[in-house]
Design a protein around this motif. Structure first.
Motif, mmCIF file in Angstrom:
data_model
loop_
_atom_site.group_PDB
_atom_site.id
_atom_site.type_symbol
_atom_site.label_atom_id
_atom_site.label_comp_id
_atom_site.label_asym_id
_atom_site.label_seq_id
_atom_site.Cartn_x
_atom_site.Cartn_y
_atom_site.Cartn_z
ATOM 1 N N ALA A 202 0.858 -1.183 0.000
ATOM 2 C CA ALA A 202 0.000 0.000 0.000
ATOM 3 C C ALA A 202 0.891 1.229 0.000
ATOM 4 C CB ALA A 202 -0.914 0.010 1.220
ATOM 5 N N HIS A 203 0.268 2.381 0.030
ATOM 6 C CA HIS A 203 1.001 3.632 0.164
ATOM 7 C C HIS A 203 0.812 4.190 1.578
ATOM 8 C CE1 HIS A 203 0.805 3.732 -4.317
ATOM 9 N NE2 HIS A 203 2.019 4.209 -4.151
ATOM 10 N N VAL A 204 1.888 4.697 2.145
ATOM 11 C CA VAL A 204 1.830 5.414 3.414
ATOM 12 C C VAL A 204 1.743 6.900 3.099
ATOM 13 C CG1 VAL A 204 3.015 5.939 5.570
ATOM 14 C CG2 VAL A 204 3.176 3.650 4.587
ATOM 15 N N ALA A 205 0.724 7.568 3.616
ATOM 16 C CA ALA A 205 0.555 9.007 3.379
ATOM 17 C C ALA A 205 1.448 9.780 4.342
ATOM 18 C CB ALA A 205 -0.900 9.397 3.569
ATOM 19 N N MET A 206 2.377 10.564 3.787
ATOM 20 C CA MET A 206 3.302 11.375 4.579
ATOM 21 C C MET A 206 2.942 12.855 4.406
ATOM 22 S SD MET A 206 5.606 9.068 5.751
ATOM 23 C CE MET A 206 7.129 9.961 6.079
ATOM 24 N N VAL A 207 2.987 13.596 5.510
ATOM 25 C CA VAL A 207 2.679 15.028 5.443
ATOM 26 C C VAL A 207 3.734 15.816 6.221
ATOM 27 C CG1 VAL A 207 0.192 14.773 5.108
ATOM 28 C CG2 VAL A 207 1.122 14.789 7.429
ATOM 29 N N PRO A 208 4.113 17.005 5.718
ATOM 30 C CA PRO A 208 5.035 17.865 6.466
ATOM 31 C C PRO A 208 4.296 18.592 7.583
ATOM 32 C CG PRO A 208 4.464 18.891 4.378
ATOM 33 C CD PRO A 208 3.795 17.550 4.391
ATOM 34 N N VAL A 209 4.870 18.584 8.771
ATOM 35 C CA VAL A 209 4.217 19.199 9.930
ATOM 36 C C VAL A 209 5.230 19.972 10.759
ATOM 37 C CG1 VAL A 209 2.365 17.488 10.094
ATOM 38 C CG2 VAL A 209 4.530 17.072 11.262
ATOM 39 N N ALA A 210 4.684 20.845 11.593
ATOM 40 C CA ALA A 210 5.501 21.610 12.534
ATOM 41 C C ALA A 210 4.630 21.970 13.726
ATOM 42 C CB ALA A 210 6.060 22.868 11.885
ATOM 43 N N ALA A 211 5.263 22.362 14.825
ATOM 44 C CA ALA A 211 4.514 22.824 15.991
ATOM 45 C C ALA A 211 3.860 24.168 15.669
ATOM 46 C CB ALA A 211 5.459 22.952 17.183
ATOM 47 N N PRO A 212 2.738 24.496 16.296
ATOM 48 C CA PRO A 212 2.024 25.742 15.977
ATOM 49 C C PRO A 212 2.870 27.002 16.128
ATOM 50 C CG PRO A 212 0.652 24.318 17.334
ATOM 51 C CD PRO A 212 2.015 23.687 17.299
ATOM 52 N N GLU A 213 3.820 26.984 17.074
ATOM 53 C CA GLU A 213 4.650 28.163 17.302
ATOM 54 C C GLU A 213 5.873 28.218 16.398
ATOM 55 O OE1 GLU A 213 6.072 24.949 20.191
ATOM 56 O OE2 GLU A 213 4.168 25.679 19.352
ATOM 57 N N HIS A 214 6.091 27.187 15.588
ATOM 58 C CA HIS A 214 7.242 27.176 14.694
ATOM 59 C C HIS A 214 7.074 28.261 13.624
ATOM 60 C CE1 HIS A 214 10.098 25.757 11.636
ATOM 61 N NE2 HIS A 214 10.698 25.099 12.625
ATOM 62 N N PRO A 215 8.163 28.951 13.240
ATOM 63 C CA PRO A 215 8.058 30.025 12.243
ATOM 64 C C PRO A 215 7.381 29.613 10.941
ATOM 65 C CG PRO A 215 10.210 30.079 13.294
ATOM 66 C CD PRO A 215 9.523 28.847 13.794
ATOM 67 N N ASN B 75 8.561 15.511 7.688
ATOM 68 C CA ASN B 75 7.501 14.659 7.129
ATOM 69 C C ASN B 75 7.262 13.481 8.050
ATOM 70 O OD1 ASN B 75 6.892 15.923 4.572
ATOM 71 N ND2 ASN B 75 8.966 15.356 3.949
ATOM 72 N N LEU B 76 5.995 13.192 8.304
ATOM 73 C CA LEU B 76 5.648 12.065 9.163
ATOM 74 C C LEU B 76 4.399 11.365 8.620
ATOM 75 C CD1 LEU B 76 6.314 13.681 12.628
ATOM 76 C CD2 LEU B 76 7.334 11.532 11.861
ATOM 77 N N PRO B 77 4.249 10.066 8.905
ATOM 78 C CA PRO B 77 3.049 9.343 8.452
ATOM 79 C C PRO B 77 1.782 9.942 9.063
ATOM 80 C CG PRO B 77 4.759 7.806 9.164
ATOM 81 C CD PRO B 77 5.204 9.165 9.588
ATOM 82 N N ILE B 78 0.743 10.039 8.250
ATOM 83 C CA ILE B 78 -0.495 10.663 8.710
ATOM 84 C C ILE B 78 -1.082 9.945 9.908
ATOM 85 C CG2 ILE B 78 -1.928 9.356 7.084
ATOM 86 C CD1 ILE B 78 -2.473 12.998 8.303
ATOM 87 N N ASP B 79 -0.912 8.602 9.995
ATOM 88 C CA ASP B 79 -1.505 7.898 11.130
ATOM 89 C C ASP B 79 -0.828 8.259 12.435
ATOM 90 O OD1 ASP B 79 0.830 6.197 10.387
ATOM 91 O OD2 ASP B 79 0.063 4.942 12.011
ATOM 92 N N MET B 80 0.429 8.748 12.374
ATOM 93 C CA MET B 80 1.141 9.148 13.581
ATOM 94 C C MET B 80 0.736 10.540 14.058
ATOM 95 S SD MET B 80 5.085 7.847 13.253
ATOM 96 C CE MET B 80 5.370 8.293 14.961
ATOM 97 N N VAL B 81 0.342 11.410 13.125
ATOM 98 C CA VAL B 81 0.135 12.820 13.483
ATOM 99 C C VAL B 81 -1.325 13.262 13.417
ATOM 100 C CG1 VAL B 81 2.468 13.435 12.737
ATOM 101 C CG2 VAL B 81 0.573 13.606 11.111
ATOM 102 N N GLN B 82 -2.233 12.372 12.990
ATOM 103 C CA GLN B 82 -3.628 12.781 12.818
ATOM 104 C C GLN B 82 -4.214 13.372 14.097
ATOM 105 O OE1 GLN B 82 -5.346 12.526 9.774
ATOM 106 N NE2 GLN B 82 -6.829 13.812 10.828
ATOM 107 N N GLU B 83 -4.016 12.706 15.226
ATOM 108 C CA GLU B 83 -4.561 13.213 16.487
ATOM 109 C C GLU B 83 -3.924 14.540 16.863
ATOM 110 O OE1 GLU B 83 -5.114 11.913 21.189
ATOM 111 O OE2 GLU B 83 -4.470 10.435 19.695
ATOM 112 N N ASP B 84 -2.609 14.680 16.640
ATOM 113 C CA ASP B 84 -1.940 15.946 16.934
ATOM 114 C C ASP B 84 -2.487 17.075 16.065
ATOM 115 O OD1 ASP B 84 -0.059 15.276 18.998
ATOM 116 O OD2 ASP B 84 1.078 14.162 17.519
ATOM 117 N N LEU B 85 -2.788 16.770 14.808
ATOM 118 C CA LEU B 85 -3.361 17.783 13.924
ATOM 119 C C LEU B 85 -4.759 18.182 14.390
ATOM 120 C CD1 LEU B 85 -2.270 16.346 10.449
ATOM 121 C CD2 LEU B 85 -1.347 18.370 11.588
ATOM 122 N N GLU B 86 -5.546 17.201 14.779
ATOM 123 C CA GLU B 86 -6.911 17.493 15.234
ATOM 124 C C GLU B 86 -6.916 18.302 16.518
ATOM 125 O OE1 GLU B 86 -8.512 13.600 15.559
ATOM 126 O OE2 GLU B 86 -8.813 13.342 13.383
#
Length: 311
Positions: A169-182, A242-253
């Motif tokens: 399958a494909h793993v969905a990767m997304v670039p993320v940062a903390a809200p306070e990151h520039p 970049n991190l897998p979406i399944d790892m960061v989904q809750e953090d994004l929400e």
């Protein structure tokens, strides 16, 4: 009197359990197709060897003593362990593995790993599982050197000579940062110049190769050995990555992380192919072959593998 455990037999334990469960020596004899006298004698011999009274025989029916109730669970466990031993011995005689060693890329979704472990346990309960987490080319390396029979690998290294691979399958990767990151406060799509001027957290294997530069944009990188450490550093605002979406989904929400959009990558998630790999000419045993065949359907039960739920 000290218990003479060396002389205790499995047959005596079976008699003990049967009497306790059936409620009488005669009922146990009928269950085991043994004479009542043989059942009674066998239990008495066990009591003599243990130096303990397992049943109170003063009433119409034998009743477990307090110590008898305690030892009943131990007797059951002994017979269960012997049954497992016998099953494993029989399976090994037929070529079944005692242990299956699985190397998993750090980007592999935990849902797929859990589903695979549960399926293996249900299908082959006597086969133990050892999971080894690796990154990039290291997954292929431990399969090639026979440290692991099977690997779940990203694209890097999975096409190495000497390996058989099957797409999962494909793993969905997304670039993320903390809200306070520039980069999270720019308020627009991020240019290459913007991205390269900030620390990027990158997963690196034990021996540096060109694979370590895959997906690297920034001039400044911090190298980590696994996705979990990468996530913690990104959460702390120490860089982006970049991190897998399944790892960061809750953090994004929960707004603990912010999704970034880079000009050169676009708004859609990066889909990274995931493969199951084995050593060419040296297939795993029956349990491993079953797992290799089952992994494509198991991956289909993990919706976020294909980027579903990405927002």
């Amino acid at each position: 009197m000290r218990a003479s455990l060396d002389s205790v037999t499995l047959d005596q334990l079976r008699l003990f359990i049967s009497v306790a469960e059936q409620g009488s020596f005669s009922a146990a004899g009928r269950q085991l197709h043994r004479a009542q006298s043989a059942v009674s004698s066998g239990v008495a011999n066990l009591e003599s060897l243990l130096g303990l009274q397992l049943f109170d025989r003063s009433g119409h029916r034998p009743a477990l003593t307090e110590v008898g109730r305690t030892l009943l669970s131990d007797a059951r466990k002994v017979l269960d362990d012997v049954s497992v031993l016998g099953a494993r011995a029989a399976n090994v005689g037929q070529g079944l593995e005692l242990q299956l060693r699985l190397a998993v890329d750090t980007i592999c979704p935990s849902g797929l790993l859990i589903a695979s472990a549960k399926a293996l346990r249900d299908q082959y309960p006597t086969v133990s599982l050892r999971v080894q987490t690796e990154v990039l080319d290291d997954v292929a390396a431990v399969v090639l050197d026979r440290s692991c029979q099977i690997g779940i690998s990203g694209p890097v290294g999975s096409d190495a000579a000497g390996l058989e691979r099957r797409f999962l399958a494909h793993v969905a990767m997304v670039p993320v940062a903390a809200p306070e990151h520039p980069l999270a406060t720019i308020g627009r799509s991020i240019s290459h110049a913007d991205a390269r001027s900030h620390v990027q957290i990158v997963i690196s294997q034990r021996v540096a190769t060109a694979a370590d530069n895959h997906g690297v944009v920034s001039d400044a990188t911090w190298l980590v050995a696994d996705a979990s450490t990468k996530l913690e550093l990104v959460r702390a605002g120490l860089g982006w990555g970049n991190l897998p979406i399944d790892m960061v989904q809750e953090d994004l929400e929960r707004r603990r992380l912010v999704r970034l959009t880079l000009d050169e990558w676009g708004a859609e998630p990066l889909l990274v192919p995931l493969y199951v790999i084995t050593r060419r000419g040296s297939p795993p045993g029956p349990a491993g072959q079953w797992l290799v065949r089952s992994l494509p359907s198991l991956s289909g039960d993990c919706p976020r593998l294909m980027g579903a739920g990405v927002s």
